[in-house]
Motif scaffolding. Structure first.
Motif, PDB file in Angstrom:
ATOM      1  N   HIS A   1       0.815  -1.220   0.000  1.00  0.00           N
ATOM      2  CA  HIS A   1       0.000   0.000   0.000  1.00  0.00           C
ATOM      3  C   HIS A   1       0.846   1.267   0.000  1.00  0.00           C
ATOM      4  CE1 HIS A   1      -3.895  -2.008   1.764  1.00  0.00           C
ATOM      5  NE2 HIS A   1      -3.638  -2.365   0.519  1.00  0.00           N
ATOM      6  N   LYS A   2       2.038   1.218  -0.578  1.00  0.00           N
ATOM      7  CA  LYS A   2       2.892   2.404  -0.613  1.00  0.00           C
ATOM      8  C   LYS A   2       3.323   2.710  -2.041  1.00  0.00           C
ATOM      9  CE  LYS A   2       4.733   1.789   4.043  1.00  0.00           C
ATOM     10  NZ  LYS A   2       3.569   2.462   4.646  1.00  0.00           N
ATOM     11  N   ALA A   3       3.566   3.982  -2.316  1.00  0.00           N
ATOM     12  CA  ALA A   3       4.078   4.378  -3.623  1.00  0.00           C
ATOM     13  C   ALA A   3       5.522   3.911  -3.751  1.00  0.00           C
ATOM     14  CB  ALA A   3       3.999   5.896  -3.779  1.00  0.00           C
ATOM     15  N   PRO A   4       5.888   3.280  -4.865  1.00  0.00           N
ATOM     16  CA  PRO A   4       7.277   2.836  -5.049  1.00  0.00           C
ATOM     17  C   PRO A   4       8.284   3.985  -4.917  1.00  0.00           C
ATOM     18  CG  PRO A   4       5.849   1.826  -6.689  1.00  0.00           C
ATOM     19  CD  PRO A   4       5.013   2.839  -5.964  1.00  0.00           C
ATOM     20  N   THR A   5       7.891   5.173  -5.356  1.00  0.00           N
ATOM     21  CA  THR A   5       8.793   6.322  -5.234  1.00  0.00           C
ATOM     22  C   THR A   5       9.030   6.687  -3.771  1.00  0.00           C
ATOM     23  OG1 THR A   5       6.834   7.705  -5.605  1.00  0.00           O
ATOM     24  CG2 THR A   5       8.291   7.329  -7.486  1.00  0.00           C
ATOM     25  N   ASP A   6       8.015   6.567  -2.930  1.00  0.00           N
ATOM     26  CA  ASP A   6       8.202   6.816  -1.502  1.00  0.00           C
ATOM     27  C   ASP A   6       9.119   5.763  -0.889  1.00  0.00           C
ATOM     28  OD1 ASP A   6       6.746   9.150  -1.264  1.00  0.00           O
ATOM     29  OD2 ASP A   6       4.885   8.146  -0.703  1.00  0.00           O
ATOM     30  N   MET A   7       8.920   4.506  -1.294  1.00  0.00           N
ATOM     31  CA  MET A   7       9.753   3.436  -0.751  1.00  0.00           C
ATOM     32  C   MET A   7      11.211   3.637  -1.147  1.00  0.00           C
ATOM     33  SD  MET A   7       7.155   0.202  -1.223  1.00  0.00           S
ATOM     34  CE  MET A   7       7.969  -0.948  -0.119  1.00  0.00           C
ATOM     35  N   TRP A   8      11.439   4.138  -2.352  1.00  0.00           N
ATOM     36  CA  TRP A   8      12.815   4.442  -2.757  1.00  0.00           C
ATOM     37  C   TRP A   8      13.384   5.569  -1.893  1.00  0.00           C
ATOM     38  CZ3 TRP A   8      15.651   1.626  -6.243  1.00  0.00           C
ATOM     39  CH2 TRP A   8      16.926   2.149  -6.544  1.00  0.00           C
ATOM     40  N   ASN A   9      12.564   6.581  -1.653  1.00  0.00           N
ATOM     41  CA  ASN A   9      12.973   7.674  -0.764  1.00  0.00           C
ATOM     42  C   ASN A   9      13.362   7.140   0.610  1.00  0.00           C
ATOM     43  OD1 ASN A   9      13.319  10.436  -1.232  1.00  0.00           O
ATOM     44  ND2 ASN A   9      11.141  10.785  -1.549  1.00  0.00           N
ATOM     45  N   TYR A  10      12.567   6.205   1.132  1.00  0.00           N
ATOM     46  CA  TYR A  10      12.813   5.688   2.478  1.00  0.00           C
ATOM     47  C   TYR A  10      14.178   5.003   2.569  1.00  0.00           C
ATOM     48  CZ  TYR A  10       7.774   6.428   3.143  1.00  0.00           C
ATOM     49  OH  TYR A  10       6.522   6.993   3.222  1.00  0.00           O
ATOM     50  N   GLN A  11      14.530   4.198   1.563  1.00  0.00           N
ATOM     51  CA  GLN A  11      15.815   3.518   1.653  1.00  0.00           C
ATOM     52  C   GLN A  11      16.972   4.509   1.542  1.00  0.00           C
ATOM     53  OE1 GLN A  11      18.229   2.866  -0.872  1.00  0.00           O
ATOM     54  NE2 GLN A  11      17.136   3.964  -2.502  1.00  0.00           N
ATOM     55  N   GLU A  12      16.769   5.605   0.800  1.00  0.00           N
ATOM     56  CA  GLU A  12      17.806   6.635   0.749  1.00  0.00           C
ATOM     57  C   GLU A  12      17.985   7.291   2.124  1.00  0.00           C
ATOM     58  OE1 GLU A  12      17.242   9.495  -2.324  1.00  0.00           O
ATOM     59  OE2 GLU A  12      17.633   8.062  -3.955  1.00  0.00           O
ATOM     60  N   ILE A  13      16.866   7.578   2.780  1.00  0.00           N
ATOM     61  CA  ILE A  13      16.929   8.185   4.115  1.00  0.00           C
ATOM     62  C   ILE A  13      17.599   7.229   5.099  1.00  0.00           C
ATOM     63  CG2 ILE A  13      15.567   9.038   6.065  1.00  0.00           C
ATOM     64  CD1 ILE A  13      13.431   9.892   3.969  1.00  0.00           C
ATOM     65  N   LEU A  14      17.237   5.956   5.040  1.00  0.00           N
ATOM     66  CA  LEU A  14      17.825   4.968   5.949  1.00  0.00           C
ATOM     67  C   LEU A  14      19.336   4.892   5.763  1.00  0.00           C
ATOM     68  CD1 LEU A  14      15.188   2.075   5.772  1.00  0.00           C
ATOM     69  CD2 LEU A  14      15.437   3.829   7.531  1.00  0.00           C
ATOM     70  N   HIS A  15      19.804   4.954   4.535  1.00  0.00           N
ATOM     71  CA  HIS A  15      21.248   4.917   4.292  1.00  0.00           C
ATOM     72  C   HIS A  15      21.928   6.208   4.746  1.00  0.00           C
ATOM     73  CE1 HIS A  15      22.322   1.162   2.117  1.00  0.00           C
ATOM     74  NE2 HIS A  15      21.013   1.096   1.975  1.00  0.00           N
ATOM     75  N   GLU A  16      21.205   7.316   4.737  1.00  0.00           N
ATOM     76  CA  GLU A  16      21.778   8.588   5.188  1.00  0.00           C
ATOM     77  C   GLU A  16      21.917   8.636   6.708  1.00  0.00           C
ATOM     78  OE1 GLU A  16      19.578  11.874   3.706  1.00  0.00           O
ATOM     79  OE2 GLU A  16      20.104  11.524   1.605  1.00  0.00           O
ATOM     80  N   ILE A  17      20.847   8.284   7.426  1.00  0.00           N
ATOM     81  CA  ILE A  17      20.871   8.449   8.890  1.00  0.00           C
ATOM     82  C   ILE A  17      21.288   7.177   9.610  1.00  0.00           C
ATOM     83  CG2 ILE A  17      19.053  10.204   8.697  1.00  0.00           C
ATOM     84  CD1 ILE A  17      17.155   8.201  10.053  1.00  0.00           C
ATOM     85  N   ARG A  18      21.236   6.009   8.952  1.00  0.00           N
ATOM     86  CA  ARG A  18      21.643   4.723   9.506  1.00  0.00           C
ATOM     87  C   ARG A  18      21.015   4.481  10.878  1.00  0.00           C
ATOM     88  NH1 ARG A  18      25.503   3.033   6.010  1.00  0.00           N
ATOM     89  NH2 ARG A  18      26.097   1.254   7.313  1.00  0.00           N
ATOM     90  N   PRO A  19      19.692   4.365  10.934  1.00  0.00           N
ATOM     91  CA  PRO A  19      19.020   4.213  12.238  1.00  0.00           C
ATOM     92  C   PRO A  19      19.271   2.832  12.842  1.00  0.00           C
ATOM     93  CG  PRO A  19      17.459   3.869  10.465  1.00  0.00           C
ATOM     94  CD  PRO A  19      18.744   4.292   9.806  1.00  0.00           C
ATOM     95  N   SER A  20      19.246   2.781  14.160  1.00  0.00           N
ATOM     96  CA  SER A  20      19.326   1.493  14.844  1.00  0.00           C
ATOM     97  C   SER A  20      17.936   0.951  15.150  1.00  0.00           C
ATOM     98  CB  SER A  20      20.121   1.641  16.151  1.00  0.00           C
ATOM     99  OG  SER A  20      19.570   2.663  16.957  1.00  0.00           O
ATOM    100  N   VAL A  21      16.919   1.830  15.093  1.00  0.00           N
ATOM    101  CA  VAL A  21      15.542   1.426  15.372  1.00  0.00           C
ATOM    102  C   VAL A  21      14.616   2.051  14.335  1.00  0.00           C
ATOM    103  CG1 VAL A  21      13.622   1.493  17.023  1.00  0.00           C
ATOM    104  CG2 VAL A  21      15.971   1.221  17.854  1.00  0.00           C
ATOM    105  N   ILE A  22      13.704   1.231  13.816  1.00  0.00           N
ATOM    106  CA  ILE A  22      12.608   1.722  12.981  1.00  0.00           C
ATOM    107  C   ILE A  22      11.312   1.451  13.728  1.00  0.00           C
ATOM    108  CG2 ILE A  22      11.253   1.346  10.880  1.00  0.00           C
ATOM    109  CD1 ILE A  22      13.784   0.777   9.375  1.00  0.00           C
ATOM    110  N   LEU A  23      10.479   2.467  13.839  1.00  0.00           N
ATOM    111  CA  LEU A  23       9.124   2.294  14.355  1.00  0.00           C
ATOM    112  C   LEU A  23       8.163   2.453  13.190  1.00  0.00           C
ATOM    113  CD1 LEU A  23       6.905   2.037  16.517  1.00  0.00           C
ATOM    114  CD2 LEU A  23       7.065   4.523  16.836  1.00  0.00           C
ATOM    115  N   GLU A  24       7.431   1.390  12.900  1.00  0.00           N
ATOM    116  CA  GLU A  24       6.420   1.420  11.846  1.00  0.00           C
ATOM    117  C   GLU A  24       5.049   1.312  12.506  1.00  0.00           C
ATOM    118  OE1 GLU A  24       5.399  -0.943   7.707  1.00  0.00           O
ATOM    119  OE2 GLU A  24       5.848  -2.137   9.509  1.00  0.00           O
ATOM    120  N   VAL A  25       4.269   2.366  12.415  1.00  0.00           N
ATOM    121  CA  VAL A  25       2.909   2.356  12.954  1.00  0.00           C
ATOM    122  C   VAL A  25       1.950   2.025  11.817  1.00  0.00           C
ATOM    123  CG1 VAL A  25       1.076   3.778  13.920  1.00  0.00           C
ATOM    124  CG2 VAL A  25       3.393   3.955  14.839  1.00  0.00           C
TER     125      VAL A  25
END
Length: 362
Positions: free
Chosen positions: A156-180
């Protein structure tokens, strides 16, 4: 019954005005914005005022000499007056015009963030992106959004948003993701695959929250670094577990809100989660494209995530930065005004609306 003399009425009005001024401590009537305060200007975000008033009082609010609204509530949102110095005046509606001015102050809106190339200086969308918006409308109305899959599971997500998300994850390198909002778990599996590639040896956790555990695909249950929490999104249990994970796994947190799309519920989620966030964290509020603006995919849907995030930004514009480059990097997003960088100060102390939270202890 005989009416009091005219001069007696004038004295009564004067006395009432003095009592009003004394009760509010003069300029203490307006808590926010403070006199002389400098605020971050954010496109599309209204000006928020917090009044210390009695329940029965109403005030005519003037910005730069222009009447904008009659306010009878403690929290008031008015149209963005734009970058620059502005005057703020409040007139008591229950006093004669000659003695009704009860507050006079000024504030400044400052452009602290770079305006992206897809937006003009006045915050308007450039015409060249209208083609992207046409595609955005088609993408929703065709129903293709309901048949986007990751590993065979609906996301249920736009592929372009999902691509954005992986770019953000690689930038900030989080140790925790909260998905509501897990729903079926397609996006949970997507986040899991990205985090596996990102953290080959470093520990991490994906906390995914939903009230319907039975709908979650079995693949999600098999992911070793995914924790499923069955709870309302605005529950204290979500906040408590997020705090625990932050202590266990130091590092940035990436939060994505995709639960109940009612504005009040999203506001409660923001209020509960914001106290755990720190500078360097990243927050995404999804489905702000439903209603509330000219690009709505479901006009007349009603108060939705867009209303919640816009009001939240208005109240906390110094704690969160609208990441406008992300919003339009691929032409359109389901999260218009919903890509938010946490900029502090630490710890985050947010202002919030006085909403009742029925999920607090669930």
């Amino acid at each position: 019954r005989a009416q009091p003399p005219e001069h007696t009425m004038q004295l009564l009005v004067l006395a009432l005005a003095l009592v009003l001024a004394a009760g509010h401590g003069g300029s203490g009537l307006v808590e926010k914005p403070e006199d002389g305060e400098e605020l971050r200007w954010v496109p599309d975000v209204p000006l928020w005022l917090r009044l210390q008033k009695r329940e029965s009082e109403c005030f005519d609010i003037h910005i730069d000499g222009r009447s904008l609204t009659i306010a009878c509530d403690g929290d008031v949102f008015v149209d963005d007056p734009g970058v620059g110095e502005h005057s703020l005046q409040l007139f008591a509606t229950f006093l004669p015009s000659t003695s009704s001015l009860v507050h006079n102050s000024s504030f400044r809106l400052v452009m602290k963030d770079k305006v992206p190339d897809w937006m003009s200086a006045d915050g308007k969308l450039h015409a060249r992106l209208r083609v992207a918006e046409d595609y955005h409308q088609w993408w929703h109305k065709s129903g293709v959004w309901a048949s986007t899959y990751w590993r065979g599971v609906v996301s249920h997500k736009a592929p372009t948003d999902m691509w954005n998300y992986q770019e953000i994850l690689h930038e900030i390198r989080p140790s925790v993701i909260l998905e509501v909002g897990t729903r079926f778990g397609g996006s949970t599996l997507y986040f899991s695959d990205v985090m596996k590639a990102l953290h080959r040896t470093r520990p991490y956790k994906i906390l995914t929250v939903d009230v319907d555990r039975d709908a979650i695909n079995s693949q999600v249950h098999s992911e070793p670094n995914v924790e499923i929490l069955t709870a309302p999104s605005a529950s204290l249990r979500v906040q408590k577990r997020l705090k625990e994970l932050r202590d266990e796994m130091p590092g940035p947190i990436f939060v994505i809100l995709d639960g109940d799309h009612g504005a009040d519920n999203v506001t409660l989620e923001l209020q509960m989660i914001a106290s755990v966030l720190k500078t360097g964290d990243y927050l995404v509020v999804e489905d702000t494209n439903l209603d509330g603006h000219e690009f709505a995919v479901y006009p007349n849907w009603g108060p939705c995530p867009y209303d919640a995030v816009i009001q939240f930004l208005a109240m906390n514009r110094e704690c969160f930065r609208r990441d406008m480059q992300r919003e339009r990097k691929f032409g359109f997003s389901q999260s218009m005004a919903g890509f938010l960088q946490v900029v502090g100060p630490d710890p985050i102390n947010v202002f919030s609306l006085p909403l009742h939270n029925p999920y607090l202890h669930m």
